[in-house]
Design an enzyme around this catalytic site. Structure first.
Site, PDB file in Angstrom:
ATOM      1  N   GLU A  99      -8.906  20.108  -8.153  1.00 28.84           N
ATOM      2  CA  GLU A  99      -9.801  21.148  -9.107  1.00 28.84           C
ATOM      3  C   GLU A  99     -10.274  22.118  -8.164  1.00 28.84           C
ATOM      4  OE1 GLU A  99     -10.631  16.911 -10.656  1.00 28.84           O
ATOM      5  OE2 GLU A  99      -9.736  17.858  -8.863  1.00 28.84           O
ATOM      6  N   CYS A 128     -13.540  13.417 -10.245  1.00 31.29           N
ATOM      7  CA  CYS A 128     -14.553  12.541  -9.545  1.00 31.29           C
ATOM      8  C   CYS A 128     -15.923  12.699  -9.797  1.00 31.29           C
ATOM      9  CB  CYS A 128     -14.040  12.547  -8.080  1.00 31.29           C
ATOM     10  SG  CYS A 128     -14.291  13.875  -7.122  1.00 31.29           S
ATOM     11  N   ALA A 132      17.149  -5.843   3.337  1.00 28.02           N
ATOM     12  CA  ALA A 132      18.534  -5.313   3.393  1.00 28.02           C
ATOM     13  C   ALA A 132      19.409  -6.663   3.374  1.00 28.02           C
ATOM     14  CB  ALA A 132      18.997  -4.337   4.470  1.00 28.02           C
ATOM     15  N   ARG A 191       7.984   3.649   3.779  1.00 25.89           N
ATOM     16  CA  ARG A 191       6.821   3.188   4.614  1.00 25.89           C
ATOM     17  C   ARG A 191       5.837   4.171   4.359  1.00 25.89           C
ATOM     18  NH1 ARG A 191       9.502   1.059  10.404  1.00 25.89           N
ATOM     19  NH2 ARG A 191      10.251  -0.934   9.258  1.00 25.89           N
ATOM     20  N   THR A 208       9.092 -12.717  12.103  1.00 24.25           N
ATOM     21  CA  THR A 208       9.780 -11.555  12.257  1.00 24.25           C
ATOM     22  C   THR A 208       9.295 -10.785  13.389  1.00 24.25           C
ATOM     23  OG1 THR A 208      10.186 -11.298   9.819  1.00 24.25           O
ATOM     24  CG2 THR A 208      10.172  -9.162  11.140  1.00 24.25           C
ATOM     25  N   LEU A 257       7.197  -1.228  12.972  1.00 24.42           N
ATOM     26  CA  LEU A 257       6.630  -0.938  11.849  1.00 24.42           C
ATOM     27  C   LEU A 257       5.970   0.367  11.755  1.00 24.42           C
ATOM     28  CD1 LEU A 257       4.934  -4.643  11.297  1.00 24.42           C
ATOM     29  CD2 LEU A 257       7.134  -3.798  10.590  1.00 24.42           C
TER      30      LEU A 257
END
Length: 342
Positions: A55, A80, A159, A192, A204, A212
């Site tokens: 806005e 908001c 995968a 990600r 892992t 990561l």
């Protein structure tokens, strides 16, 4: 609802997509301002987290502020009503003297949730709600899901080989089996970048020491926050750099409670779970997922064996595409995730 309202809300939806990947955990939002002759005089979208909202950008783009007193603004999400990183957009619209506001969908965030619309109406502004509501809600499946269910939007990703393995049997010093194609790896890093956090199990971390991060994709907000499911306390608290603000889920807290706490205590609206199979299968058993992404390689391990992949959801994928020589299938039981998602 008028045809003209639908037409300009579609434009606002298209504008909103310009902020994809740059606004999380806040939503992407688009806004269009028209004059009394139904001509567009201003447009804007939420470009990045912490920056001006849609806005604000739309109002600033109007060359003659006097035109706002006879204008209509179309916004994909309820304006908001609270002070956060920016002032309330509902107050801005009131101060500008805009007499008519058309809203696509309400905001489920408890800090807004109808208060923005109420503020506008109490100021004498005409508010039209629910124009292309479902399409507007689908702009922000993570935001909508998190604030409605009080837990993050959860994506499960792995995968696998053609014969259903996520890894081969390793020698003591062997690395992880490479299954994703180069294109598939880039797409994973884009995935990600669309999440607030990445979750893996302690196994892992021990086996792969994963980074990561989103190093293959430019992410405006940086790499997601690491989450380590470490019930037995096997991972040191400094496994990730302090600026990554890693979260460690210790002990035997039920997964449903842990996911709720990620939302309530850490403000996370989306979590990408990358494994291993144990944590993915546990979340699937609890129904704690919104999207499943499975990349399948033509590679077969045959007699080599290895770590079995989790089972796919018990319903067909809503989308399948190629990533080099691999295929990628997307599954969801969340009605906010449509064919255009990702």
């Amino acid at each position: 609802m008028f045809d003209v309202d639908v037409r300009f809300m579609r434009r606002a939806i298209a504008l909103a997509r310009g902020g994809e990947g740059h606004t999380a955990p806040n939503p992407i939002v688009g806004a269009v301002i028209t004059d009394r002759e139904c001509r567009i005089i201003g447009e804007g979208f939420h470009r990045r987290i912490g920056g001006p909202h849609a806005e604000v950008n739309a109002v600033r783009s109007v060359k003659d502020p006097a035109l706002l007193r006879d204008a209509t603004i179309y916004v994909t999400l309820e304006p908001c009503s609270h002070y956060g990183k920016t002032p309330p957009c509902a107050k801005l619209l009131i101060d500008c003297g805009i007499p008519r506001v058309v809203v696509g969908s309400g905001d489920p965030n408890p800090r807004v949730a109808g208060r923005g619309v109420k503020m506008l109406r109490e100021a004498g502004i005409e508010v039209v709600e629910g124009v292309l509501e479902e399409e507007c809600r689908r702009l922000n499946p993570a935001f909508m899901t998190a604030h409605s269910l009080r837990r993050p939007f959860i994506t499960l990703k792995w995968a696998q080989t053609a014969d259903g393995y996520v890894d081969s049997r390793r020698s003591p010093f062997g690395g992880a089996l490479k299954i994703s194609t180069p294109l598939g790896s880039v797409l994973v890093h884009r995935l990600r970048s669309l999440h607030d956090a990445i979750m893996v199990g302690s196994g892992t971390v021990i086996a792969d020491n994963p980074r990561l991060d989103c190093r293959l994709w430019a992410a405006a907000a940086g790499s997601p926050r690491p989450i380590i499911a470490d019930r037995r306390g096997r991972i040191a608290p400094d496994a990730f750099a302090p600026e990554r603000q890693a979260i460690y889920l210790r002990g035997d807290e039920p997964l449903v409670d842990a996911m709720a706490r990620l939302y309530s205590d850490y403000g996370l609206t989306s979590v990408l779970v990358e494994g291993g199979p144990t944590i993915i299968e546990a979340l699937m058993r609890e129904g704690l997922y919104d999207l499943v992404r499975i990349e399948t390689s033509p590679l077969k391990l045959a007699n080599q064996g290895g770590t079995q992949a989790p089972s796919a959801p018990p319903f067909p994928p809503f989308s399948t595409f190629r990533a080099g020589s691999n295929s990628v299938s997307l599954y969801s039981h969340n009605p906010l995730v449509g064919v255009n998602y990702l």
